[in-house]
Design a protein around this motif. Sequence first.
Motif, PDB file in Angstrom:
ATOM      1  N   ILE A 153       0.861  -1.190   0.000  1.00  0.00           N
ATOM      2  CA  ILE A 153       0.000   0.000   0.000  1.00  0.00           C
ATOM      3  C   ILE A 153       0.895   1.237   0.000  1.00  0.00           C
ATOM      4  O   ILE A 153       1.867   1.311   0.750  1.00  0.00           O
ATOM      5  N   ASP A 154       0.567   2.175  -0.864  1.00  0.00           N
ATOM      6  CA  ASP A 154       1.219   3.478  -0.881  1.00  0.00           C
ATOM      7  C   ASP A 154       0.543   4.273   0.243  1.00  0.00           C
ATOM      8  O   ASP A 154      -0.615   4.660   0.118  1.00  0.00           O
ATOM      9  N   ARG A 155       1.240   4.521   1.345  1.00  0.00           N
ATOM     10  CA  ARG A 155       0.584   5.154   2.506  1.00  0.00           C
ATOM     11  C   ARG A 155       0.206   6.606   2.256  1.00  0.00           C
ATOM     12  O   ARG A 155      -0.629   7.154   2.974  1.00  0.00           O
ATOM     13  N   LYS A 156       0.808   7.225   1.239  1.00  0.00           N
ATOM     14  CA  LYS A 156       0.409   8.603   0.898  1.00  0.00           C
ATOM     15  C   LYS A 156      -0.817   8.614  -0.010  1.00  0.00           C
ATOM     16  O   LYS A 156      -1.489   9.628  -0.135  1.00  0.00           O
ATOM     17  N   ASN A 157      -1.053   7.499  -0.675  1.00  0.00           N
ATOM     18  CA  ASN A 157      -2.234   7.343  -1.544  1.00  0.00           C
ATOM     19  C   ASN A 157      -2.828   5.965  -1.231  1.00  0.00           C
ATOM     20  O   ASN A 157      -2.701   5.038  -2.030  1.00  0.00           O
ATOM     21  N   PRO A 158      -3.434   5.831  -0.025  1.00  0.00           N
ATOM     22  CA  PRO A 158      -3.719   4.482   0.472  1.00  0.00           C
ATOM     23  C   PRO A 158      -4.747   3.678  -0.331  1.00  0.00           C
ATOM     24  O   PRO A 158      -4.953   2.511  -0.036  1.00  0.00           O
ATOM     25  N   HIS A 159      -5.349   4.290  -1.342  1.00  0.00           N
ATOM     26  CA  HIS A 159      -6.203   3.478  -2.202  1.00  0.00           C
ATOM     27  C   HIS A 159      -5.356   2.660  -3.180  1.00  0.00           C
ATOM     28  O   HIS A 159      -5.861   1.739  -3.807  1.00  0.00           O
ATOM     29  N   LEU A 160      -4.064   2.996  -3.286  1.00  0.00           N
ATOM     30  CA  LEU A 160      -3.199   2.328  -4.264  1.00  0.00           C
ATOM     31  C   LEU A 160      -2.359   1.217  -3.651  1.00  0.00           C
ATOM     32  O   LEU A 160      -1.798   1.372  -2.565  1.00  0.00           O
ATOM     33  N   ILE A 161      -2.266   0.106  -4.366  1.00  0.00           N
ATOM     34  CA  ILE A 161      -1.307  -0.947  -4.036  1.00  0.00           C
ATOM     35  C   ILE A 161      -0.326  -1.011  -5.207  1.00  0.00           C
ATOM     36  O   ILE A 161      -0.739  -1.034  -6.369  1.00  0.00           O
ATOM     37  N   CYS A 162       0.956  -0.977  -4.890  1.00  0.00           N
ATOM     38  CA  CYS A 162       1.976  -0.772  -5.925  1.00  0.00           C
ATOM     39  C   CYS A 162       3.092  -1.816  -5.853  1.00  0.00           C
ATOM     40  O   CYS A 162       3.343  -2.406  -4.797  1.00  0.00           O
ATOM     41  N   ALA A 163       3.800  -1.951  -6.961  1.00  0.00           N
ATOM     42  CA  ALA A 163       4.970  -2.833  -7.013  1.00  0.00           C
ATOM     43  C   ALA A 163       6.079  -2.217  -6.159  1.00  0.00           C
ATOM     44  O   ALA A 163       6.349  -1.020  -6.255  1.00  0.00           O
ATOM     45  N   SER A 177      10.428   0.024  -0.482  1.00  0.00           N
ATOM     46  CA  SER A 177      10.663   1.089  -1.462  1.00  0.00           C
ATOM     47  C   SER A 177       9.855   0.804  -2.722  1.00  0.00           C
ATOM     48  O   SER A 177       9.737  -0.340  -3.158  1.00  0.00           O
ATOM     49  N   PHE A 178       9.273   1.862  -3.264  1.00  0.00           N
ATOM     50  CA  PHE A 178       8.362   1.715  -4.403  1.00  0.00           C
ATOM     51  C   PHE A 178       9.124   1.835  -5.715  1.00  0.00           C
ATOM     52  O   PHE A 178       9.816   2.838  -5.940  1.00  0.00           O
ATOM     53  N   ASP A 179       9.016   0.820  -6.540  1.00  0.00           N
ATOM     54  CA  ASP A 179       9.791   0.745  -7.774  1.00  0.00           C
ATOM     55  C   ASP A 179       9.445   1.901  -8.707  1.00  0.00           C
ATOM     56  O   ASP A 179       8.269   2.124  -9.018  1.00  0.00           O
ATOM     57  N   GLY A 180      10.481   2.629  -9.110  1.00  0.00           N
ATOM     58  CA  GLY A 180      10.303   3.690 -10.099  1.00  0.00           C
ATOM     59  C   GLY A 180       9.843   5.022  -9.534  1.00  0.00           C
ATOM     60  O   GLY A 180       9.466   5.906 -10.287  1.00  0.00           O
ATOM     61  N   TRP A 181       9.868   5.199  -8.209  1.00  0.00           N
ATOM     62  CA  TRP A 181       9.379   6.457  -7.631  1.00  0.00           C
ATOM     63  C   TRP A 181      10.425   7.209  -6.826  1.00  0.00           C
ATOM     64  O   TRP A 181      10.096   8.106  -6.038  1.00  0.00           O
ATOM     65  N   LYS A 182      11.694   6.816  -6.981  1.00  0.00           N
ATOM     66  CA  LYS A 182      12.811   7.582  -6.401  1.00  0.00           C
ATOM     67  C   LYS A 182      12.672   7.885  -4.921  1.00  0.00           C
ATOM     68  O   LYS A 182      13.055   8.965  -4.456  1.00  0.00           O
ATOM     69  N   ALA A 184      10.211   8.658  -3.009  1.00  0.00           N
ATOM     70  CA  ALA A 184       9.228   9.630  -2.511  1.00  0.00           C
ATOM     71  C   ALA A 184       8.116   9.004  -1.662  1.00  0.00           C
ATOM     72  O   ALA A 184       7.480   9.708  -0.881  1.00  0.00           O
ATOM     73  N   PHE A 185       7.876   7.702  -1.830  1.00  0.00           N
ATOM     74  CA  PHE A 185       6.751   7.088  -1.122  1.00  0.00           C
ATOM     75  C   PHE A 185       7.197   5.997  -0.146  1.00  0.00           C
ATOM     76  O   PHE A 185       6.381   5.321   0.457  1.00  0.00           O
ATOM     77  N   ASP A 186       8.525   5.827  -0.010  1.00  0.00           N
ATOM     78  CA  ASP A 186       9.080   4.728   0.779  1.00  0.00           C
ATOM     79  C   ASP A 186       8.748   4.849   2.265  1.00  0.00           C
ATOM     80  O   ASP A 186       8.525   5.950   2.768  1.00  0.00           O
ATOM     81  N   ILE A 259       5.262  13.522 -18.949  1.00  0.00           N
ATOM     82  CA  ILE A 259       6.021  12.396 -18.407  1.00  0.00           C
ATOM     83  C   ILE A 259       5.293  11.663 -17.307  1.00  0.00           C
ATOM     84  O   ILE A 259       5.669  10.585 -16.932  1.00  0.00           O
ATOM     85  N   GLU A 260       4.256  12.239 -16.783  1.00  0.00           N
ATOM     86  CA  GLU A 260       3.580  11.504 -15.729  1.00  0.00           C
ATOM     87  C   GLU A 260       2.161  12.036 -15.600  1.00  0.00           C
ATOM     88  O   GLU A 260       1.942  13.224 -15.571  1.00  0.00           O
ATOM     89  N   ALA A 261       1.221  11.149 -15.567  1.00  0.00           N
ATOM     90  CA  ALA A 261      -0.154  11.589 -15.366  1.00  0.00           C
ATOM     91  C   ALA A 261      -0.867  10.572 -14.514  1.00  0.00           C
ATOM     92  O   ALA A 261      -0.875   9.389 -14.813  1.00  0.00           O
ATOM     93  N   ASP A 262      -1.394  11.003 -13.423  1.00  0.00           N
ATOM     94  CA  ASP A 262      -2.165  10.082 -12.598  1.00  0.00           C
ATOM     95  C   ASP A 262      -3.608  10.179 -13.035  1.00  0.00           C
ATOM     96  O   ASP A 262      -4.351  11.052 -12.621  1.00  0.00           O
ATOM     97  N   THR A 263      -3.991   9.254 -13.898  1.00  0.00           N
ATOM     98  CA  THR A 263      -5.344   9.276 -14.412  1.00  0.00           C
ATOM     99  C   THR A 263      -6.336   8.769 -13.368  1.00  0.00           C
ATOM    100  O   THR A 263      -7.526   8.883 -13.550  1.00  0.00           O
TER     101      THR A 263
HETATM  102  N1  MLZ Z   1      -0.061  10.926  -8.913  1.00  0.00           N
HETATM  103  C1  MLZ Z   1       0.574  10.758  -7.671  1.00  0.00           C
HETATM  104  C2  MLZ Z   1       0.523   9.305  -7.220  1.00  0.00           C
HETATM  105  C3  MLZ Z   1       1.783   8.552  -7.224  1.00  0.00           C
HETATM  106  C4  MLZ Z   1       1.646   7.147  -6.667  1.00  0.00           C
HETATM  107  C5  MLZ Z   1       2.966   6.491  -6.397  1.00  0.00           C
HETATM  108  N2  MLZ Z   1       2.863   5.298  -5.703  1.00  0.00           N
HETATM  109  C6  MLZ Z   1       4.084   4.713  -5.276  1.00  0.00           C
HETATM  110  C7  MLZ Z   1       1.963  11.331  -7.794  1.00  0.00           C
HETATM  111  O1  MLZ Z   1       2.519  11.293  -8.878  1.00  0.00           O
HETATM  112  O2  MLZ Z   1       2.451  11.896  -6.856  1.00  0.00           O
END
Ligand code: MLZ
Length: 293
Positions: A153-163, A177-182, A184-186, A259-263
């Motif tokens: 679970i991404d604790r900053k966006n707890p509706h999300l479960i991530c790799a 640590s969340f893959d591909g997110w540098k 920021a969410f670890d 480069i990034e869009a949270d749809t």
């Molecule tokens: N759109 C948001 C959500 C990122 C979710 C990452 N989860 C590990 C953002 O880019 O900050």
Amino acid sequence: TSQFFDWNAYLKETSSEAAPAFCFKQYEEPPENKFEPGMKLETIDPRNSTSTCVATVIHKVGPRLRLRLDGGDNKNDFWRLVDSSEISVVGTVMEKGGLLQPPLGFRSNASCWPQFLQKTLNNARMAEPFLFVPEPPTPPENFFKPGQKLEAIDRKNPHLICAATIGKVEDDDIFISFDGWKGAFDYNCKYYSRDIFPVGWCQKSGHLLQPPGHKIAAGKNKTRIQGGPVMLPCGSPVHNSNMIVQTSSAPTSPQVTLIEADTSTIIPKLETRQVCVYVNSECNCGPFLNPNK
Ligand code: MLZ
């Protein structure tokens, strides 16, 4: 099954292994969720662990429930598994001689609480005892190893479960640590946290899994495009709070790459994905872009 993230390919690609299921405080088979939105239950106030409050099921996804405390606001919803020890049938705390408390930030005067409680419980649809699943057993020790992959679970966006990947392992603690997110969410958690799941859990339980992110270093052209190019009418405001827009430096082709869009906040249940936006160089780029770039 193309709607599911291909863990096998990803594990190969990253030459990594999945953390074995016995490491987790989760059932091998995710529990069934027979709760329905509108049902009421008892739960600990997540912002005030000494209070037991009434909550309403707002939404369900796989074995997870989105809960809102009665008398509270709608900005502090939280999620619990149907096999969480933190939820129970309304009446449980009273049986133990306790009382149902107003949530932190109760919307009216504390003296109104008894009246409010009576009203909220009157004719309410109570979640029946058989819906609550006993908590799974805690593994006897911390079996995680650094580098193992999991779903978290991404604790900053707890509706999300991530790799995610296990980082440092120390005593009962593990670093997620969340893959591909540098980073920021670890976060750090206990090995017996209910927020972490073995690889494949989302697919088994019907929960969406967020694939690894692809944050791109500014100025580098390493975009990995998941969606196809999107043509926007000339001058479209290709900027909103969910997007980061990067312009290419080539002076002749003012190409803009989103480069990034949270749809997920625009179209619920879609994954975070990358989209490439081409802007017609012949025309006005609109108010949000610098035409000199
Ligand atoms: N759109 C948001 C959500 C990122 C979710 C990452 N989860 C590990 C953002 O880019 O900050």
